[in-house]
Scaffold this motif. Structure first.
Motif, PDB file in Angstrom:
ATOM      1  N   ALA A   1     -20.098  -1.165 -37.060  1.00 35.23           N
ATOM      2  CA  ALA A   1     -19.719  -1.919 -35.865  1.00 35.23           C
ATOM      3  C   ALA A   1     -19.901  -3.411 -36.120  1.00 35.23           C
ATOM      4  O   ALA A   1     -20.920  -3.845 -36.654  1.00 35.23           O
ATOM      5  CB  ALA A   1     -20.555  -1.475 -34.670  1.00 35.23           C
ATOM      6  N   ALA A   2     -18.907  -4.187 -35.738  1.00 32.46           N
ATOM      7  CA  ALA A   2     -18.943  -5.639 -35.934  1.00 32.46           C
ATOM      8  C   ALA A   2     -18.418  -6.320 -34.687  1.00 32.46           C
ATOM      9  O   ALA A   2     -17.673  -5.724 -33.888  1.00 32.46           O
ATOM     10  CB  ALA A   2     -18.122  -6.044 -37.153  1.00 32.46           C
ATOM     11  N   ARG A   3     -18.821  -7.592 -34.527  1.00 30.76           N
ATOM     12  CA  ARG A   3     -18.350  -8.388 -33.389  1.00 30.76           C
ATOM     13  C   ARG A   3     -17.940  -9.759 -33.881  1.00 30.76           C
ATOM     14  O   ARG A   3     -18.610 -10.346 -34.736  1.00 30.76           O
ATOM     15  CB  ARG A   3     -19.426  -8.516 -32.320  1.00 30.76           C
TER      16      ARG A   3
ATOM     17  N   TRP B   1      -6.086 -17.060 -31.968  1.00 31.26           N
ATOM     18  CA  TRP B   1      -7.179 -18.005 -31.767  1.00 31.26           C
ATOM     19  C   TRP B   1      -8.180 -17.852 -32.906  1.00 31.26           C
ATOM     20  O   TRP B   1      -8.364 -16.755 -33.457  1.00 31.26           O
ATOM     21  CB  TRP B   1      -7.887 -17.744 -30.439  1.00 31.26           C
ATOM     22  N   ASN B   2      -8.817 -18.937 -33.235  1.00 30.81           N
ATOM     23  CA  ASN B   2      -9.824 -18.914 -34.293  1.00 30.81           C
ATOM     24  C   ASN B   2     -11.100 -18.265 -33.789  1.00 30.81           C
ATOM     25  O   ASN B   2     -11.431 -18.315 -32.599  1.00 30.81           O
ATOM     26  CB  ASN B   2     -10.115 -20.332 -34.780  1.00 30.81           C
ATOM     27  N   GLY B   3     -11.822 -17.673 -34.695  1.00 36.81           N
ATOM     28  CA  GLY B   3     -13.099 -17.058 -34.353  1.00 36.81           C
ATOM     29  C   GLY B   3     -13.950 -16.889 -35.596  1.00 36.81           C
ATOM     30  O   GLY B   3     -13.561 -17.282 -36.701  1.00 36.81           O
ATOM     31  N   ARG B   4     -15.126 -16.302 -35.393  1.00 41.45           N
ATOM     32  CA  ARG B   4     -16.043 -16.062 -36.513  1.00 41.45           C
ATOM     33  C   ARG B   4     -16.755 -14.735 -36.316  1.00 41.45           C
ATOM     34  O   ARG B   4     -16.992 -14.298 -35.179  1.00 41.45           O
ATOM     35  CB  ARG B   4     -17.086 -17.182 -36.624  1.00 41.45           C
ATOM     36  N   ILE B   5     -17.084 -14.114 -37.426  1.00 48.79           N
ATOM     37  CA  ILE B   5     -17.889 -12.889 -37.376  1.00 48.79           C
ATOM     38  C   ILE B   5     -19.295 -13.261 -36.879  1.00 48.79           C
ATOM     39  O   ILE B   5     -19.967 -14.114 -37.464  1.00 48.79           O
ATOM     40  CB  ILE B   5     -17.981 -12.223 -38.759  1.00 48.79           C
ATOM     41  N   ARG B   6     -19.727 -12.656 -35.777  1.00 48.85           N
ATOM     42  CA  ARG B   6     -21.051 -12.984 -35.238  1.00 48.85           C
ATOM     43  C   ARG B   6     -22.125 -12.024 -35.727  1.00 48.85           C
ATOM     44  O   ARG B   6     -23.231 -12.433 -36.067  1.00 48.85           O
ATOM     45  CB  ARG B   6     -21.017 -12.982 -33.707  1.00 48.85           C
ATOM     46  N   GLU B   7     -21.799 -10.745 -35.765  1.00 53.77           N
ATOM     47  CA  GLU B   7     -22.806  -9.777 -36.201  1.00 53.77           C
ATOM     48  C   GLU B   7     -22.134  -8.557 -36.803  1.00 53.77           C
ATOM     49  O   GLU B   7     -20.987  -8.231 -36.475  1.00 53.77           O
ATOM     50  CB  GLU B   7     -23.716  -9.362 -35.037  1.00 53.77           C
ATOM     51  N   ILE B   8     -22.844  -7.906 -37.706  1.00 53.15           N
ATOM     52  CA  ILE B   8     -22.398  -6.659 -38.332  1.00 53.15           C
ATOM     53  C   ILE B   8     -23.569  -5.683 -38.296  1.00 53.15           C
ATOM     54  O   ILE B   8     -24.686  -6.032 -38.678  1.00 53.15           O
ATOM     55  CB  ILE B   8     -21.937  -6.874 -39.782  1.00 53.15           C
ATOM     56  N   SER B   9     -23.313  -4.495 -37.831  1.00 49.47           N
ATOM     57  CA  SER B   9     -24.375  -3.494 -37.751  1.00 49.47           C
ATOM     58  C   SER B   9     -24.889  -3.151 -39.148  1.00 49.47           C
ATOM     59  O   SER B   9     -24.101  -2.986 -40.081  1.00 49.47           O
ATOM     60  CB  SER B   9     -23.867  -2.233 -37.064  1.00 49.47           C
ATOM     61  N   PRO B  10     -26.207  -3.039 -39.312  1.00 51.17           N
ATOM     62  CA  PRO B  10     -26.746  -2.682 -40.637  1.00 51.17           C
ATOM     63  C   PRO B  10     -26.597  -1.202 -40.976  1.00 51.17           C
ATOM     64  O   PRO B  10     -26.804  -0.814 -42.122  1.00 51.17           O
ATOM     65  CB  PRO B  10     -28.217  -3.065 -40.519  1.00 51.17           C
ATOM     66  N   ALA B  11     -26.239  -0.385 -39.992  1.00 53.15           N
ATOM     67  CA  ALA B  11     -26.114   1.058 -40.225  1.00 53.15           C
ATOM     68  C   ALA B  11     -24.718   1.525 -39.850  1.00 53.15           C
ATOM     69  O   ALA B  11     -24.114   1.027 -38.891  1.00 53.15           O
ATOM     70  CB  ALA B  11     -27.167   1.826 -39.420  1.00 53.15           C
TER      71      ALA B  11
ATOM     72  N   VAL C   1     -11.798  -6.203 -26.361  1.00 52.90           N
ATOM     73  CA  VAL C   1     -12.446  -7.393 -25.820  1.00 52.90           C
ATOM     74  C   VAL C   1     -13.687  -6.989 -25.034  1.00 52.90           C
ATOM     75  O   VAL C   1     -13.633  -6.118 -24.158  1.00 52.90           O
ATOM     76  CB  VAL C   1     -11.472  -8.179 -24.916  1.00 52.90           C
ATOM     77  N   HIS C   2     -14.810  -7.637 -25.356  1.00 49.65           N
ATOM     78  CA  HIS C   2     -16.074  -7.422 -24.660  1.00 49.65           C
ATOM     79  C   HIS C   2     -16.682  -8.772 -24.299  1.00 49.65           C
ATOM     80  O   HIS C   2     -16.279  -9.813 -24.822  1.00 49.65           O
ATOM     81  CB  HIS C   2     -17.066  -6.640 -25.536  1.00 49.65           C
ATOM     82  N   ALA C   3     -17.663  -8.744 -23.411  1.00 49.86           N
ATOM     83  CA  ALA C   3     -18.424  -9.947 -23.098  1.00 49.86           C
ATOM     84  C   ALA C   3     -19.563 -10.095 -24.099  1.00 49.86           C
ATOM     85  O   ALA C   3     -20.062  -9.099 -24.650  1.00 49.86           O
ATOM     86  CB  ALA C   3     -18.981  -9.874 -21.677  1.00 49.86           C
TER      87      ALA C   3
ATOM     88  N   GLU D   1     -15.940 -11.649 -26.805  1.00 51.92           N
ATOM     89  CA  GLU D   1     -15.994 -11.225 -28.201  1.00 51.92           C
ATOM     90  C   GLU D   1     -15.082 -10.030 -28.411  1.00 51.92           C
ATOM     91  O   GLU D   1     -14.708  -9.335 -27.462  1.00 51.92           O
ATOM     92  CB  GLU D   1     -17.424 -10.859 -28.602  1.00 51.92           C
ATOM     93  N   ILE D   2     -14.749  -9.798 -29.690  1.00 54.24           N
ATOM     94  CA  ILE D   2     -13.942  -8.637 -30.071  1.00 54.24           C
ATOM     95  C   ILE D   2     -14.838  -7.685 -30.855  1.00 54.24           C
ATOM     96  O   ILE D   2     -15.398  -8.048 -31.890  1.00 54.24           O
ATOM     97  CB  ILE D   2     -12.734  -9.036 -30.932  1.00 54.24           C
ATOM     98  N   ALA D   3     -14.976  -6.485 -30.337  1.00 50.87           N
ATOM     99  CA  ALA D   3     -15.735  -5.445 -31.032  1.00 50.87           C
ATOM    100  C   ALA D   3     -14.767  -4.621 -31.873  1.00 50.87           C
ATOM    101  O   ALA D   3     -13.755  -4.137 -31.367  1.00 50.87           O
ATOM    102  CB  ALA D   3     -16.462  -4.554 -30.033  1.00 50.87           C
ATOM    103  N   PHE D   4     -15.068  -4.474 -33.159  1.00 51.20           N
ATOM    104  CA  PHE D   4     -14.217  -3.703 -34.058  1.00 51.20           C
ATOM    105  C   PHE D   4     -15.089  -3.022 -35.102  1.00 51.20           C
ATOM    106  O   PHE D   4     -16.314  -3.190 -35.117  1.00 51.20           O
ATOM    107  CB  PHE D   4     -13.152  -4.590 -34.722  1.00 51.20           C
ATOM    108  N   ALA D   5     -14.472  -2.231 -35.961  1.00 57.59           N
ATOM    109  CA  ALA D   5     -15.200  -1.451 -36.962  1.00 57.59           C
ATOM    110  C   ALA D   5     -14.742  -1.846 -38.359  1.00 57.59           C
ATOM    111  O   ALA D   5     -13.555  -1.983 -38.618  1.00 57.59           O
ATOM    112  CB  ALA D   5     -14.997   0.049 -36.743  1.00 57.59           C
TER     113      ALA D   5
END
Length: 384
Positions: free
Chosen positions: A265-267, A246-256, A64-66, A215-219
């Motif tokens: 890395a994804a959030r 809880w419901n959520g959505r993928i916000r960003e995915i690292s391009p590298a 869990v991250h802010a 947010e949840i940071a994961f790989a």
């Protein structure tokens, strides 16, 4: 004398006659025991039907991250003389969290004030001279060039005063920068300085996790990054609240990809109550698997066979099990999608398959240990 042996023989014959039926019975019992093997008892097995693979999901471990995490640093260098917060403390916008020794900065401010005073005095003298020379020029007592020179001197003095005033503002700002203030409400996530330490300008002293969205940071592994897109729905479960999602959505995915782990890395943003997720907690991100109409079985049902995967299917005609090869997809947390090899009507051994063998007689039961009536019609597709 010769008649005595014959008499003894005649007495022994009835005794042998009485023992013969008993010996014969014992021999028959021994022979029967050798020929008849005990019947094998049917082994109880838990069975289930395959379900639609839309119920499966791939799980990823995360933290869990802010949404906003700001590294805080001083805009000037100096010796840290006071630290007022620690990791986990909640701060308000504008609150002082650390202080540098302001001695040198205050001295620079006083010097800038003195320079401004001198520049303003010089400006006053230049303006007085300019006024006098203007009157003399009107009376034609001084030349025009002399008046122009005096006007230029007054403008130069004005510029010097403006520069000194700006330097004083900078010095005051520098002195104010000796106090590190929170830019917004949040929680101190990390601390990397201590009182007595000399810090440089721009050196990270704290990390502030702003209040608000968590947010949840994961790989993501390389094999899945092409199929996962920002905006895709997910579900999030905290380790401390197992079973509550809880419901959520993928916000960003690292391009590298990360050069060490070769993951991306994804959030994922989470629609959870404000107090449901704490910073730094472990969590799972469940990414639904696109079943495309395929089926899924419990993970414990899948067995390895001839370099591939297989499941034990009940044959209702003989009440035995057969090992059915299947083509599986990506394993989920507790279920596995089956792309081919099964039908929705098949009865599959849900657990304990490693203790079975093909052709073994079984007794199907449900999760309440009640017998399950497996009909031949239901298992007809298992042989396809």
């Amino acid at each position: 004398m010769r008649s005595r042996p014959h008499a003894a023989a005649r007495r022994a014959v009835p005794a042998l006659t009485r023992l013969s039926p008993l010996l014969l019975s014992i021999g028959l019992l021994v022979a029967c025991g050798r020929d008849a093997a005990p019947a094998e008892a049917a082994r109880p097995v838990l069975v289930t039907h395959p379900t639609a693979s839309s119920h499966t999901a791939t799980a990823f471990a995360g933290e869990v991250h802010a949404r906003e995490e700001s590294p805080l640093s001083f805009r000037v260098g100096g010796k840290l003389i006071e630290r007022q917060v620690d990791v986990g403390d909640h701060v308000r916008q504008g609150e002082v969290i650390a202080v540098l020794d302001p001695g040198d900065l205050q001295a620079q401010t006083r010097a800038a004030q003195a320079q401004l005073a001198a520049a303003e005095a010089e400006l006053g003298r230049a303006r007085s001279d300019q006024s006098r020379f203007a009157k003399l020029a009107d009376d034609q007592l001084v030349s025009r060039s002399t008046l122009d020179a005096q006007d230029a001197a007054a403008k130069a003095a004005q510029g010097q005063a403006n520069a000194a005033r700006a330097n004083l503002e900078v010095a005051r700002n520098q002195a104010a920068y000796s106090q590190l203030r929170a830019p917004r409400d949040g929680v101190i996530a990390t601390r990397s300085v201590e009182a007595g330490q000399v810090v440089a300008a721009g050196q990270t002293a704290f990390t502030l996790a702003a209040d608000g969205v968590r947010e949840i940071a994961f790989a993501l592994p390389e094999g899945m990054v092409a199929t996962v897109k920002p905006g895709q729905p997910v579900q999030v479960e905290s380790w401390s609240r197992s079973g509550q999602r809880w419901n959520g959505r993928i916000r960003e995915i690292s391009p590298a990809a990360d050069p060490a782990s070769r993951t991306y890395a994804a959030r994922a943003s989470v629609e959870a109550p404000a107090d449901a997720l704490e910073l730094g907690q472990s969590a799972r991100v469940y990414l639904p698997t696109n079943g495309n109409g395929s089926l899924s079985v419990p993970m414990a049902a899948v067995q390895r066979s001839n370099g591939g995967n297989a499941v034990y299917v009940i044959d209702a005609r003989t009440s035995t099990v057969k090992l059915q090869p299947v083509q599986t997809g990506a394993f989920g947390e507790d279920r596995v999608p089956v792309k081919s090899g099964l039908s929705a009507d098949d009865w599959v051994v849900a657990a304990g398959g490693h203790l079975l063998r093909a052709g073994q007689k079984v007794q199907p039961v449900d999760r309440d240990n009640r017998p399950v009536a497996v009909t031949a019609a239901a298992t007809a597709t298992a042989t396809r």
